[in-house]
Design an enzyme around this catalytic site. Structure first.
Site, PDB file in Angstrom:
ATOM      1  CG  HIS A 385      -2.137  -0.778   1.111  1.00 18.35           C
ATOM      2  ND1 HIS A 385      -3.283  -0.301   0.541  1.00 18.35           N
ATOM      3  CD2 HIS A 385      -2.388  -2.059   1.452  1.00 18.35           C
ATOM      4  CE1 HIS A 385      -4.209  -1.254   0.557  1.00 18.35           C
ATOM      5  NE2 HIS A 385      -3.694  -2.333   1.097  1.00 18.35           N
ATOM      6  CE  LYS A 576      -6.622  14.125  -0.424  1.00 18.90           C
ATOM      7  NZ  LYS A 576      -6.565  12.898  -1.169  1.00 18.90           N
ATOM      8  NE  ARG A 577      -4.874  10.412   9.675  1.00 20.52           N
ATOM      9  CZ  ARG A 577      -4.701   9.571  10.697  1.00 20.52           C
ATOM     10  NH1 ARG A 577      -5.574   8.599  10.915  1.00 20.52           N
ATOM     11  NH2 ARG A 577      -3.681   9.691  11.501  1.00 20.52           N
ATOM     12  CE  LYS A 582      -3.205  11.051   2.637  1.00 22.58           C
ATOM     13  NZ  LYS A 582      -4.000  10.372   1.583  1.00 22.58           N
ATOM     14  CB  THR A 684     -10.205   5.231  -2.105  1.00 18.13           C
ATOM     15  OG1 THR A 684      -9.942   5.610  -0.747  1.00 18.13           O
ATOM     16  CG2 THR A 684      -9.462   3.955  -2.440  1.00 18.13           C
ATOM     17  CE  LYS A 688     -13.933   6.977  -0.181  1.00  9.19           C
ATOM     18  NZ  LYS A 688     -13.421   7.360   1.150  1.00  9.19           N
TER      19      LYS A 688
HETATM   20  C1  LIG Z   1     -12.051   7.591   1.442  1.00  6.76           C
HETATM   21  C2  LIG Z   1     -11.617   7.975   2.784  1.00  6.76           C
HETATM   22  C3  LIG Z   1     -10.265   8.201   3.036  1.00  6.76           C
HETATM   23  C4  LIG Z   1      -9.202   8.099   1.973  1.00  6.76           C
HETATM   24  O1  LIG Z   1      -9.095   9.344   1.322  1.00  6.76           O
HETATM   25  P1  LIG Z   1      -7.863   9.685   0.363  1.00  6.76           P
HETATM   26  O2  LIG Z   1      -8.289  10.971  -0.257  1.00  6.76           O
HETATM   27  O3  LIG Z   1      -7.793   8.590  -0.653  1.00  6.76           O
HETATM   28  O4  LIG Z   1      -6.652   9.795   1.186  1.00  6.76           O
HETATM   29  C5  LIG Z   1      -9.888   8.559   4.314  1.00  6.76           C
HETATM   30  N1  LIG Z   1     -10.791   8.686   5.302  1.00  6.76           N
HETATM   31  C6  LIG Z   1     -12.109   8.486   5.080  1.00  6.76           C
HETATM   32  C7  LIG Z   1     -13.069   8.654   6.214  1.00  6.76           C
HETATM   33  C8  LIG Z   1     -12.565   8.118   3.828  1.00  6.76           C
HETATM   34  O5  LIG Z   1     -13.861   7.903   3.633  1.00  6.76           O
END
Ligand SMILES: *Cc1c(COP(=O)(O)O)cnc(C)c1O
Length: 883
Positions: A385, A576-577, A582, A684, A688
């Site tokens: 990952h 995101k985190r 990032k 991911t 979304k």
């Molecule tokens: C989808 C999701 C992530 C991952 O987000 P990235 O933009 O891919 O880092 C992290 N936290 C939550 C709650 C999510 O739903």
């Protein structure tokens, strides 16, 4: 007593005290799906499960009662699935993951059962608001971010595709911390998600297992003259499984998520107790139970902490014993383990399972090394990952030996045999041997978990095309040279059930009215929307849906932060985190540039934007916490300034989680995916957003590249260096300050920070930030700044043309089918697991017949091992109906 007082007592009392009136039909099957049956079942649960008269029920009572009503309908399918798997043993996926970020269960189960409307009607008939009830669910935050959420999406897709599967993980008592923002800074509090009980789990004490830790090994020769090893542990803990049902979409398949909780052994306590040390015994008990207390809140980093290794070994040891128990219950010999189970390692966190299975087969089941190795290698597969070196797990040798002495011996043996193979394949190449060794001998000695995962697996995959390529060329290049045939790439995906059908009901309705609802199970069907992009009437409806979603989000922002945002401004979103790679701070530099532009020329054409940030920083990651402070400090200045008030708004929404994600992704206009190229494995969140119709501004990183290919270069805003350019620039010598010196715009931005403009004149606050950027800038913000700003200007221009924007938005959704986790799971099934669907027939419990336990049944029914109390069989008390 909010919702409760709105219950009409007359109706409720009548329903509770008398059978259904003759006017309406109440299906005599307890788990029928009609609105009337659901309403009666719900009132029954308020009364019998929560022990309340409806007029006295609290919000939580109502939620629990509805959850139990829905759970009854799941249990029926769960038992049916267990029976099917029992009668038709087939290869089963065991998905091992230290994290499952499931999100709230109730709404998702309503979608997958197909009873959202019936339940809403049932609640409305009681004067209750379904959305209020749904909001009461405490989400199980048993993950940090993308990795844990991927595991959750995969569980949904496995069940929807009717694949026999078990998710194995840890039942953390405290999930990911709750993030509060106090004075602009992150403050963590514990996540007490279990405080009101968890209606979605069933404790299965009868399948508890013992796990040994610590101690030493003894080597001896048995009575048949064979060399044997005995592990004499220092302590033993008990693992108790808690099962949750995972229902597929509109199918009868209910797979099991089995999470383990650590408990003290009774025997141990009793022994100490007999010596009179009662409090000592209790404190040992507390120590054992610490094992599954808390989720480690680090994303993309690892620090070799003892408890964390114990957690990893604990859940893997529990899970493998559980799989062996299931095999025994089917009468399958252990030598066929790899035929029965496809074991997937979600990153290296469960990789110690490779050594554990070897130990079980050799020490406990008397297999020869060669046979045990064949079985192990054919059972396991590994998903990598990350490319970040700080995230690659390594355990100090001494720590590993202290906790898992026998496993270290096994790893040495695996390593010795493996390095022999390397020496034969690469004769004379001792530096390669050192690089490949599972034991890192440089700078302290470590066990390398990625190496163990590669050697012990038959398949290794990356999570996006670029990531898989960099994995082959960089972090795992020597393993790739050994076994190129093991490597494959499977791009991540997300489930359209949670991320569209549940979270974006307006769009779901509009799309289904246009093209039918087949897309929910077959996301490629969204392509049928393409022609609608040119239909002005449809675009108008599309825009209205998006506007309504934005209004909802604006309300949420106001409730949570007090900030009022304009739903007609562009919602520019980065959730995101929080992590340097990032680059949330790059987005902030853009905001400052716009602010500077407006301040220096008040008539500048800066179209209104609302910048929304959300995400947690690891509690010990000081730089990431400073990034949060940077966002909130800039927000303070910008939001207060009357000159920019209606043009720029900056919001940091605290405590980002799945629940908030469900409100945010459908309401975004612009999705920020701006990691430094080569750093984000897949992402991911990007998927979304795109499915929900947001435009993406992004670097050529992770799955962004495939997203752009899928939705078309015209509908994507790319910027920045690509991965090769990043490598080349670094090799040539990167000098971040040269960008500062040559760009007046960048200089103006950095100077504002440097002079303390966003920190009430205190330049020291953000010094680590700007000095880091000017001196080292490991994530190359300075290099990408100009390109990012230029690209953002193009975004603004595109947004100003709403016809064009909405057209692009429709196309983004229409072309996002590839990013369904169903597609990802199909690829795993074909290329890694070699498993086939097993459709499930629904069993109906006939009233009045409940048999005693089946003869010889240990309750280990089904590969799912679900419903252990399958005390009734098809012959007695159940009728079967295939749907
Ligand atoms: C989808 C999701 C992530 C991952 O987000 P990235 O933009 O891919 O880092 C992290 N936290 C939550 C709650 C999510 O739903």
């Amino acid at each position: 007593m909010t919702e409760a007082s709105r219950l009409r007592p007359a109706t409720a009392d009548a329903t509770l005290s008398t059978p259904a009136s003759g006017q309406e039909h109440v299906d005599d099957t307890r788990t029928a799906m009609s609105s009337a049956t659901i309403r009666h079942a719900f009132l029954d649960h308020v009364f019998y499960t929560q022990g309340k008269l409806p007029g006295h029920a609290s919000g939580n009572d109502l939620y629990q009662a509805l959850a139990h009503t829905v759970r009854d309908r799941l249990v029926q399918r769960w038992i049916s699935t267990a029976e099917t798997y029992q009668n038709q043993p087939s290869r089963t996926v065991a998905y091992l993951s230290a994290e499952f970020l499931m999100g709230p269960h109730l709404g998702n189960n309503l979608v997958n059962l197909g009873i959202f409307d019936e339940v809403r009607a049932a609640m409305t008939a009681l004067d209750l608001d379904l959305d209020d009830i749904l909001a009461h669910e405490e989400e199980p935050g048993l993950g940090n971010g993308g990795l844990g959420r991927l595991a959750a999406c995969f569980m949904d897709s496995l069940a929807t595709l009717e694949i026999p599967a078990l998710g194995y993980g840890i039942r953390y008592e405290y999930g990911i911390f709750h993030q509060n923002i106090i004075d602009g800074q992150q403050v963590e509090t514990t996540d007490t998600w279990l405080r009101h009980g968890n209606p979605w789990e069933i404790q299965r004490s009868e399948w508890a297992v013992q796990v040994r830790l610590g101690g030493h090994t003894e080597h001896y020769t048995d009575d048949r003259g064979r060399y044997r090893v005995r592990w004499v542990p220092e302590k033993t803990v008990v693992g108790v499984p808690f099962d949750s049902p995972i229902l597929g979409y509109r199918v009868n398949t209910v797979n099991t998520l089995r999470l383990w909780r650590a408990e003290a052994t009774e025997a141990f306590d009793f022994h100490t107790f007999n010596r009179g040390d009662y409090l000592g015994a209790v404190s040992k008990k507390v120590t054992s139970e610490n094992l599954t207390k808390v989720l480690y809140p680090n994303d993309e980093t690892q620090q070799g902490k003892e408890l964390r290794l114990e957690q990893q070994y604990f859940f893997v040891a529990c899970s493998l014993q559980d799989m062996l128990r299931l095999m025994a219950s089917h009468g399958i010999p252990v030598t066929r383990f790899h035929e029965k189970f496809a074991v997937q390692l979600n990153d290296t966190h469960p990789a110690v399972g490779i050594a554990e299975l070897m130990r079980l087969l050799i020490d406990d089941h008397d297999l020869a090394w060669h046979d045990a190795w064949h079985i192990t290698r054919n059972a396991f597969a590994y998903t990598n990952h990350t490319l970040l070196p700080e995230a690659l797990e390594q355990w100090p040798l001494e720590l590993f030996r202290r906790i898992l002495p026998r496993h270290l011996e096994i790893i040495y043996e695996i390593n010795a045999r493996f390095l022999d193979e390397v020496r034969i394949g690469f004769y004379g190449d001792e530096s390669r041997v050192a690089r490949l060794s599972l034991v890192n001998e440089q700078g302290g000695r470590y066990v390398r978990m990625a190496g163990l995962a590669c050697v012990g697996s038959h398949a290794i995959n990356g999570v996006a095309e670029l990531h898989s390529r960099l994995m082959r060329e960089d972090v795992l290049q020597d393993f790739y040279a050994m076994w190129p045939e093991k490597f494959t790439s499977i791009t991540n995906g997300v489930t359209p059930r949670r991320w569209l059908a549940l979270s974006n009901p307006r769009m779901t309705q509009l799309v289904s009215d246009a093209i039918g609802d087949g897309w929910i199970k077959d996301l490629d069907q969204l392509r049928a929307l393409e022609p609608y992009a040119d239909d002005a009437g449809f675009r108008e409806q599309w825009q209205a849906v998006r506007r309504a979603n934005k209004r909802d989000l604006a309300q949420l922002i106001r409730d949570c932060t007090g900030v009022v945002v304009n739903p007609d401004s562009m919602f520019d979103v980065m959730v995101k985190r929080i992590h340097e790679y990032k680059r949330q701070h790059l987005a902030v530099l853009h905001i400052i540039a716009l602010y500077h532009q407006i301040k220096s020329s008040p008539n500048a054409d800066v179209p209104p934007r609302t910048f929304l940030f959300a995400g947690k920083a690891a509690p010990g990651y000081h730089y990431a916490k400073l990034m949060i402070r940077f966002i909130t400090s800039v927000a303070d200045v910008v939001n207060r300034d009357p000159q920019v008030r209606d043009r720029l708004k900056v919001v940091f929404l605290p405590n980002f989680n799945v629940t908030y994600g469900q409100k945010i992704y459908p309401a975004a206009d612009l999705s920020e995916q701006i990691s430094l190229a080569g750093k984000e494995a897949s992402g991911t969140g990007n998927m979304k957003f795109a499915m929900n119709g947001a435009m993406t501004i992004g670097t050529m990183d992770g799955a962004n590249i495939e997203l752009r290919d899928a939705i078309g270069a015209d509908n994507f805003f790319p910027f920045g260096l690509n991965a090769s350019e990043v490598y080349a620039l670094r090799a040539a010598g990167y000098h971040p300050s040269s960008y500062y010196e040559s760009s007046p715009e960048l200089r103006a931005v950095v100077d504002l920070i440097q002079h303390g403009f966003f920190s009430k004149g205190d330049a020291a606050v953000f010094r680590p930030l700007f000095e880091g950027l000017l001196q080292h800038d490991p994530y190359m913000l300075m290099a990408d700044f100009a390109s990012y700003l230029q690209c953002q200007r193009e975004v603004s221009a595109a947004y100003a043309d709403q016809d064009r924007w909405q057209r692009m938005s429709v196309l983004s959704s229409a072309r996002s089918g590839r990013f369904s986790s169903d597609r990802a799971i199909r690829e795993y099934c074909e290329r890694v697991w070699h498993v086939d669907p097993v459709p499930v027939c629904l069993l109906h419990r006939a009233s009045g017949h409940v048999q005693g336990p089946r003869r010889g049944g240990d309750g280990a029914s089904g590969t799912g091992g679900t419903a252990g109390n399958t005390s009734s069989s098809v012959a007695g008390g159940f009728s079967e109906r295939c749907q």
